[in-house]
Design a protein around this motif. Structure first.
Motif, PDB file in Angstrom:
ATOM      1  N   CYS A 104     -19.751 -25.925 -38.279  1.00  0.00           N
ATOM      2  CA  CYS A 104     -19.567 -27.270 -38.826  1.00  0.00           C
ATOM      3  C   CYS A 104     -20.432 -28.296 -38.127  1.00  0.00           C
ATOM      4  O   CYS A 104     -20.835 -28.131 -36.973  1.00  0.00           O
ATOM      5  CB  CYS A 104     -18.114 -27.718 -38.651  1.00  0.00           C
ATOM      6  SG  CYS A 104     -16.949 -26.683 -39.485  1.00  0.00           S
ATOM      7  N   PHE A 119     -21.346 -26.039 -42.612  1.00  0.00           N
ATOM      8  CA  PHE A 119     -22.655 -25.454 -42.923  1.00  0.00           C
ATOM      9  C   PHE A 119     -22.461 -24.066 -43.521  1.00  0.00           C
ATOM     10  O   PHE A 119     -23.049 -23.698 -44.508  1.00  0.00           O
ATOM     11  CB  PHE A 119     -23.494 -25.299 -41.649  1.00  0.00           C
ATOM     12  CG  PHE A 119     -24.111 -26.569 -41.159  1.00  0.00           C
ATOM     13  CD1 PHE A 119     -24.764 -27.429 -42.030  1.00  0.00           C
ATOM     14  CD2 PHE A 119     -24.063 -26.889 -39.812  1.00  0.00           C
ATOM     15  CE1 PHE A 119     -25.355 -28.593 -41.561  1.00  0.00           C
ATOM     16  CE2 PHE A 119     -24.649 -28.048 -39.345  1.00  0.00           C
ATOM     17  CZ  PHE A 119     -25.292 -28.908 -40.218  1.00  0.00           C
ATOM     18  N   ASN A 120     -21.625 -23.323 -42.833  1.00  0.00           N
ATOM     19  CA  ASN A 120     -21.470 -21.923 -43.232  1.00  0.00           C
ATOM     20  C   ASN A 120     -20.073 -21.431 -42.898  1.00  0.00           C
ATOM     21  O   ASN A 120     -19.501 -21.803 -41.884  1.00  0.00           O
ATOM     22  CB  ASN A 120     -22.495 -21.050 -42.494  1.00  0.00           C
ATOM     23  CG  ASN A 120     -22.481 -19.626 -43.008  1.00  0.00           C
ATOM     24  OD1 ASN A 120     -22.888 -19.369 -44.136  1.00  0.00           O
ATOM     25  ND2 ASN A 120     -21.986 -18.706 -42.222  1.00  0.00           N
ATOM     26  N   LEU A 127     -19.373 -19.190 -50.305  1.00  0.00           N
ATOM     27  CA  LEU A 127     -20.438 -20.030 -50.872  1.00  0.00           C
ATOM     28  C   LEU A 127     -19.895 -21.375 -51.344  1.00  0.00           C
ATOM     29  O   LEU A 127     -20.537 -22.411 -51.179  1.00  0.00           O
ATOM     30  CB  LEU A 127     -21.079 -19.278 -52.043  1.00  0.00           C
ATOM     31  CG  LEU A 127     -22.587 -19.428 -52.177  1.00  0.00           C
ATOM     32  CD1 LEU A 127     -23.286 -19.039 -50.892  1.00  0.00           C
ATOM     33  CD2 LEU A 127     -23.097 -18.605 -53.339  1.00  0.00           C
ATOM     34  N   ARG A 130     -19.751 -24.199 -48.710  1.00  0.00           N
ATOM     35  CA  ARG A 130     -20.957 -24.808 -48.123  1.00  0.00           C
ATOM     36  C   ARG A 130     -21.042 -26.283 -48.486  1.00  0.00           C
ATOM     37  O   ARG A 130     -20.956 -26.650 -49.661  1.00  0.00           O
ATOM     38  CB  ARG A 130     -22.214 -24.094 -48.614  1.00  0.00           C
ATOM     39  CG  ARG A 130     -22.299 -22.732 -48.037  1.00  0.00           C
ATOM     40  CD  ARG A 130     -23.717 -22.286 -47.815  1.00  0.00           C
ATOM     41  NE  ARG A 130     -23.683 -20.964 -47.209  1.00  0.00           N
ATOM     42  CZ  ARG A 130     -24.569 -20.027 -47.429  1.00  0.00           C
ATOM     43  NH1 ARG A 130     -25.591 -20.270 -48.233  1.00  0.00           N
ATOM     44  NH2 ARG A 130     -24.452 -18.865 -46.853  1.00  0.00           N
TER      45      ARG A 130
END
Lengths: 486, 252
Positions: free
Chosen positions: A151, A157-158, A460, A463
């Motif tokens: 984060c 982010f992921n 996904l 994100r």
């Protein structure tokens, strides 16, 4: 079909075929390894589904210890190839994300492996970047799994999802079956999808044993499958309401979900449908009085569910939280080969009941519901519309139940055969593949729960989202941990 | 807002009267088995043993069903040519000790409440942390149901909490997979003493339908002391509630 009839291609041709076909719109429904007899290499088998044509294509190739991974050119294969590497010690060369999946504990003196949780998690570095680790034990009453977020402030982010905590060794225990233990294991592969997995299994043994279940049994199976869908979709709508703090619908749906489960319990005594679907047919019958009771209670439940859902969707503060949260692009959904509610919420028309109808769905159709937005709203709304379709479908089938026997006999299972069975469970496509040995016993049995495809979709969808929206996004997918871990 | 009120009124009052009024499990519900030793043909027949998926039936000391292993599929009752086994809709199944779950011709001992000292601490407020140790999400789902307005667990002073540090005990489901062993033990250690452990479902007691799978510990009994066993696959919410209330001395 006969196992010997599965076309055995050269590895290069196999690779080109799978990559080409998936790029052209087919989908990897299953992809697994089968050790060859006498230890001479391993066979890779891919089951490609073409939803538009309603056809399945099975391809195979023989590989040594190392083979060229499909994943760089076919993202759908990534988790399948990780399982192939984990279970059979093969190396998918060029796999960009080759990590354990279920972390099975080594058995029979096998070499030690890293314990679960010990893994190179994807890591982002930089000023203000931090990592959040969640699980395996979660704050709610849910199954175990581990989530690792990278984060920046609130923004994700992921998200890396690492499961395996519910790995019981289901596929290994199915080898040598079917026997008295097989059906209960199938029913609990993912316990909230008892009917779905039991049905997929029964379709397998019925195909192998040359059995067509009586039409009354097929109708009752469809009723049970749709009741399961109703219960879970209702529960999910309530949980989504709870996650955005809209308590009325959360409270109503919590109760209404149970009302659907109780309808299933009226039929077979078990709220989850244990023992209802059995090889050859169904285990319980309905008399006219019970049909009337079911229809009456369904009608009452329907009114309450519709009222609860209308209240949810008619509240602007709820819509503000649902819309544009956890959006999944349609293109990504197709690339990852997602199934079920998550796919249909991205306007992907994909439903086994329509594309590969089996049993009662050949006679009676349930319209496919899609949404365009691909966000939490889309997934919630698809659930609501499907719930309405399923309730109407159940009522219609109960009005016109065919008479006749409940079960048909199953012959000896065909030896050296392979069968693929598909069922549209409430989460999406359930795919079972059975391979029999020379004695007609399961030499290998593969279970692909819809969650196996869809966990990547959740990663996904997270994100660029705020991490505080994770519970909401997670619930909008509501995937199975044990169905994935087996 | 007015819509929410109207909808609320139409939904009505749904909390059940249990335990003040009798519980009403579904008619076809398979609960406490009724075992008739006189009708049983014994070892010569053994049809029940041949069909049981979890080796729950034994004939060594007369016909006996181990409710800890039983998944209540009813296969033995169907297979028995003498009709010596009958599953009744009685939802009262819990036990304090593992061996109390052996259900033969004699009725099972009723669940004894916790000791006076323990009841002084937990009797009016019991916070439980749930750990799913590889369960199939059916036990988990029917524990969640206790929190709905139908069962309203909170009215008994019992609550499922998010942290083991806030908890008085664990509610464990699943066969305890090898991959969950460490996490489960750490959670147990994080619960302050004194604490209780409740094993919910056939998996947590004996491995349940996965009894032939090799990646788990066949339940929690080998690694933790268990205060209450709640059989079923999954147990009906009434069975779970009944067990917890008996442990707290609220049903006698």
């Amino acid at each position: 079909m006969n196992y010997a009839d599965v076309p055995l291609l050269d590895e290069i041709v196999f690779r080109a075929a799978v990559i080409g076909e998936t790029a052209a719109g087919k989908r990897l429904a299953a992809y697994f390894a089968v050790p060859e007899e006498k230890k001479s290499g391993t066979r890779l088998i891919a089951v490609l589904a073409h939803d538009m044509n309603g056809t399945l294509e099975i391809l195979a190739c023989k590989v040594d210890v190392t083979f060229n991974a499909l994943t760089p050119d076919c993202a759908q294969a990534h988790l399948f190839e990780r399982v192939i590497a984990e279970d059979f010690g093969l190396t998918p060369a060029g796999h960009p994300w080759s990590k354990p999946v279920r972390f099975p504990a080594p058995e029979n003196g096998a070499a030690p492996r890293p314990p679960i949780g010990v893994m190179d998690f994807f890591n982002v570095k930089g000023e203000g970047v931090h990592e959040v680790a969640v699980g395996p034990v979660h704050a709610g009453v849910i199954e175990p799994g581990h989530f690792r977020f990278q984060c920046h402030g609130e923004d994700v982010f992921n998200l890396e999802i690492s499961l395996g905590y519910a790995h019981r060794g289901v596929e290994a225990a199915l080898k040598g079956g079917p026997d008295r233990t097989t059906l209960p294991i199938m029913e609990t592969a993912a316990g909230d999808t008892t009917i779905g997995h039991a049905l997929a299994y029964c379709q397998c043994v019925e195909a192998l044993g040359g059995c067509v279940p009586p039409i009354r049994a097929q109708a009752l199976r469809a009723v049970a499958l749709e009741l399961e869908r109703c219960a879970n979709h209702t529960g999910d709508l309530g949980a989504l309401a709870g996650d955005v703090g809209f308590l009325p619908t959360a409270a109503f749906c919590g109760r209404l979900r149970g009302d659907f489960l109780n309808l299933t319990a009226l039929i077979c005594g078990s709220r989850f449908g244990r023992g209802l679907v059995v090889p050859g047919g169904v285990g319980y019958d309905l008399d006219d009085a019970l049909v009337n009771t079911l229809r009456g209670r369904l009608e009452k439940t329907k009114q309450d569910v519709v009222a609860a859902a209308e209240l949810l969707f008619g509240t602007s503060s709820v819509q503000a939280r649902f819309e544009n949260t956890g959006t999944l692009r349609r293109a990504d959904c197709l690339t990852l080969g997602l199934v079920g509610v998550a796919a249909r919420a991205c306007e992907v028309v994909r439903d086994v009941r329509q594309d590969f109808p089996a049993g009662h769905y050949r006679l009676a159709q349930v319209p496919v519901v899609t949404a365009e937005s691909g966000d939490v709203f889309g997934r919630a709304f698809v659930r609501y519309r499907e719930l309405q379709q399923s309730m109407a479908f159940i009522d219609m089938q109960l009005q016109a139940l065919a008479q006749g026997p409940l079960t048909a006999n199953i012959g000896a299972l065909k030896a050296n055969a392979m069968v693929v069975s598909l069922v549209e469970g409430w989460r999406g496509e359930i795919c079972h593949v059975a391979l029999t040995d020379a004695n007609g016993k399961f030499g290998r049995y593969i279970v692909v729960d819809p969650s196996f495809h869809n966990w990547s979709g959740l990663a996904l969808a997270m994100r660029g989202q705020a991490i505080s929206d994770f519970p909401l996004c997670n619930k909008s997918f509501n995937l199975s941990y044990c169905g994935h871990d087996l | 807002m007015i819509k929410a009120f109207i909808t609320r009124l139409r939904q009505g009052y749904k909390t059940i009267g249990f335990p003040r009024t009798a519980a009403a499990p579904p008619e076809r519900f398979r609960g406490l088995p009724n075992v008739n030793n006189h009708a049983c043909a014994g070892g010569d027949c053994a049809a029940c043993i041949a069909v049981c998926p979890t080796k729950a039936v034994s004939l060594d000391k007369g016909l006996c069903i181990d409710l800890g292993a039983c998944i209540f599929c009813g296969a033995c009752a169907k297979a028995c040519p003498q009709g010596a086994i009958r599953f009744t809709p009685n939802h009262v199944l819990s036990a304090r000790a593992r061996h109390d779950l052996l259900c033969g011709e004699n009725s099972m001992p009723a669940v004894k409440a916790l000791s006076k000292d323990m009841l002084r601490i937990f009797g009016r407020s019991l916070k439980l942390r749930q750990v799913s140790a590889g369960g199939c999400n059916a036990c988990e789902a029917d524990i969640n149901v206790l929190g709905t307005i139908v069962y309203d667990l909170g009215r008994f002073g019992v609550q499922i909490v998010a942290s083991p540090r806030h908890a008085d005990g664990l509610l464990i489901t699943g066969p305890v997979t090898k991959n969950m062993q460490v996490a489960l033990l750490k959670t147990y250690e994080a619960v302050p003493d004194p604490k209780i452990v409740v094993a919910v479902g056939a998996c947590a007691i004996n491995g349940g339908p996965f009894v032939n799978c090799t990646q788990h510990l066949h339940g929690v009994t080998e690694i933790l002391p268990v205060d209450l066993f709640i059989p079923g696959c999954p147990p009906h919410p009434l069975t779970i509630l009944d067990g917890i209330l008996r442990l707290l001395g609220k049903i006698k």
